[in-house]
Design a protein around this motif. Structure first.
Motif, PDB file in Angstrom:
ATOM      1  N   LEU A  40       0.831  -1.200   0.000  1.00  0.00           N
ATOM      2  CA  LEU A  40       0.000   0.000   0.000  1.00  0.00           C
ATOM      3  C   LEU A  40       0.871   1.258   0.000  1.00  0.00           C
ATOM      4  N   VAL A  41       1.927   1.265   0.769  1.00  0.00           N
ATOM      5  CA  VAL A  41       2.846   2.416   0.790  1.00  0.00           C
ATOM      6  C   VAL A  41       3.439   2.624  -0.595  1.00  0.00           C
ATOM      7  N   ARG A  42       3.827   1.571  -1.278  1.00  0.00           N
ATOM      8  CA  ARG A  42       4.382   1.693  -2.633  1.00  0.00           C
ATOM      9  C   ARG A  42       3.323   2.237  -3.601  1.00  0.00           C
ATOM     10  N   GLU A  43       2.086   1.762  -3.453  1.00  0.00           N
ATOM     11  CA  GLU A  43       1.009   2.268  -4.322  1.00  0.00           C
ATOM     12  C   GLU A  43       0.783   3.761  -4.073  1.00  0.00           C
ATOM     13  N   LEU A  44       0.765   4.162  -2.807  1.00  0.00           N
ATOM     14  CA  LEU A  44       0.605   5.580  -2.482  1.00  0.00           C
ATOM     15  C   LEU A  44       1.776   6.397  -3.011  1.00  0.00           C
ATOM     16  N   ALA A  45       2.980   5.838  -2.953  1.00  0.00           N
ATOM     17  CA  ALA A  45       4.156   6.518  -3.503  1.00  0.00           C
ATOM     18  C   ALA A  45       4.007   6.713  -5.009  1.00  0.00           C
TER      19      ALA A  45
ATOM     20  N   LEU B 210       1.704   9.506  -5.505  1.00  0.00           N
ATOM     21  CA  LEU B 210       2.420  10.751  -5.197  1.00  0.00           C
ATOM     22  C   LEU B 210       3.300  11.170  -6.368  1.00  0.00           C
ATOM     23  N   ARG B 211       3.988  10.210  -6.942  1.00  0.00           N
ATOM     24  CA  ARG B 211       4.860  10.513  -8.081  1.00  0.00           C
ATOM     25  C   ARG B 211       4.054  11.096  -9.232  1.00  0.00           C
ATOM     26  N   ALA B 212       2.903  10.497  -9.501  1.00  0.00           N
ATOM     27  CA  ALA B 212       2.049  11.000 -10.579  1.00  0.00           C
ATOM     28  C   ALA B 212       1.533  12.405 -10.273  1.00  0.00           C
ATOM     29  N   ALA B 213       1.211  12.670  -9.009  1.00  0.00           N
ATOM     30  CA  ALA B 213       0.676  13.981  -8.620  1.00  0.00           C
ATOM     31  C   ALA B 213       1.729  15.074  -8.644  1.00  0.00           C
TER      32      ALA B 213
ATOM     33  N   GLU C 113       3.329  20.593  -1.929  1.00  0.00           N
ATOM     34  CA  GLU C 113       2.632  21.871  -1.912  1.00  0.00           C
ATOM     35  C   GLU C 113       1.132  21.585  -1.923  1.00  0.00           C
ATOM     36  N   SER C 114       0.331  22.586  -1.624  1.00  0.00           N
ATOM     37  CA  SER C 114      -1.110  22.365  -1.488  1.00  0.00           C
ATOM     38  C   SER C 114      -1.741  21.812  -2.763  1.00  0.00           C
ATOM     39  N   GLY C 115      -1.309  22.278  -3.917  1.00  0.00           N
ATOM     40  CA  GLY C 115      -1.856  21.770  -5.173  1.00  0.00           C
ATOM     41  C   GLY C 115      -1.512  20.307  -5.405  1.00  0.00           C
ATOM     42  N   GLU C 116      -0.296  19.933  -5.025  1.00  0.00           N
ATOM     43  CA  GLU C 116       0.130  18.540  -5.152  1.00  0.00           C
ATOM     44  C   GLU C 116      -0.642  17.648  -4.179  1.00  0.00           C
ATOM     45  N   LEU C 117      -0.850  18.158  -2.961  1.00  0.00           N
ATOM     46  CA  LEU C 117      -1.630  17.402  -1.982  1.00  0.00           C
ATOM     47  C   LEU C 117      -3.053  17.202  -2.486  1.00  0.00           C
ATOM     48  N   ALA C 118      -3.634  18.240  -3.074  1.00  0.00           N
ATOM     49  CA  ALA C 118      -4.986  18.134  -3.612  1.00  0.00           C
ATOM     50  C   ALA C 118      -5.050  17.117  -4.747  1.00  0.00           C
ATOM     51  N   ALA C 119      -4.067  17.148  -5.643  1.00  0.00           N
ATOM     52  CA  ALA C 119      -4.034  16.194  -6.756  1.00  0.00           C
ATOM     53  C   ALA C 119      -3.862  14.769  -6.246  1.00  0.00           C
ATOM     54  N   TRP C 120      -2.970  14.589  -5.271  1.00  0.00           N
ATOM     55  CA  TRP C 120      -2.766  13.263  -4.679  1.00  0.00           C
ATOM     56  C   TRP C 120      -4.036  12.806  -3.967  1.00  0.00           C
ATOM     57  N   GLY C 121      -4.655  13.732  -3.235  1.00  0.00           N
ATOM     58  CA  GLY C 121      -5.896  13.403  -2.540  1.00  0.00           C
ATOM     59  C   GLY C 121      -6.979  12.930  -3.489  1.00  0.00           C
ATOM     60  N   GLU C 122      -7.086  13.561  -4.632  1.00  0.00           N
ATOM     61  CA  GLU C 122      -8.078  13.146  -5.632  1.00  0.00           C
ATOM     62  C   GLU C 122      -7.748  11.760  -6.176  1.00  0.00           C
TER      63      GLU C 122
ATOM     64  N   TRP D 245      12.881   9.485  -6.721  1.00  0.00           N
ATOM     65  CA  TRP D 245      12.202  10.208  -5.650  1.00  0.00           C
ATOM     66  C   TRP D 245      11.132   9.324  -5.029  1.00  0.00           C
ATOM     67  N   ALA D 246      10.321   8.703  -5.871  1.00  0.00           N
ATOM     68  CA  ALA D 246       9.238   7.844  -5.378  1.00  0.00           C
ATOM     69  C   ALA D 246       9.781   6.612  -4.666  1.00  0.00           C
TER      70      ALA D 246
END
Length: 85
Positions: A5-10, A13-16, A40-49, A23-24
């Protein structure tokens, strides 16, 4: 902690962020989103989506409910635990 799961989230994150594979690959459950990864906030928002689309979990809503100290110390592992619930 579920390392898959951590690798999938990474990967999400890389895509966002548009960062490279190296890095990933360095992301661990203990990686802090702000201090270690510099999201940054935009990256967090993209990752969150992306997390919401894949796992149905509202990361951005969760972060909005945290105080400043909790946001600063939020890790990939914290988000993985949220996804695992």
């Amino acid at each position: 902690m579920d390392s898959v799961l951590v690798r999938e989230l990474a990967g999400l994150l890389r895509a966002a962020t548009g960062e490279d594979e190296g890095w990933a690959a360095a992301i661990t459950a203990a990686s802090r989103l702000e201090d270690d990864l510099g999201l940054e906030s935009g990256e967090l928002a993209a990752w969150g989506e992306a997390v919401r689309a894949r796992y149905g979990v509202d990361v951005v809503g969760h972060v909005a409910g945290l105080d400043l100290d909790q946001i600063i110390t939020l890790t990939v592992g914290d988000v993985a635990a949220l996804v695992s619930r």
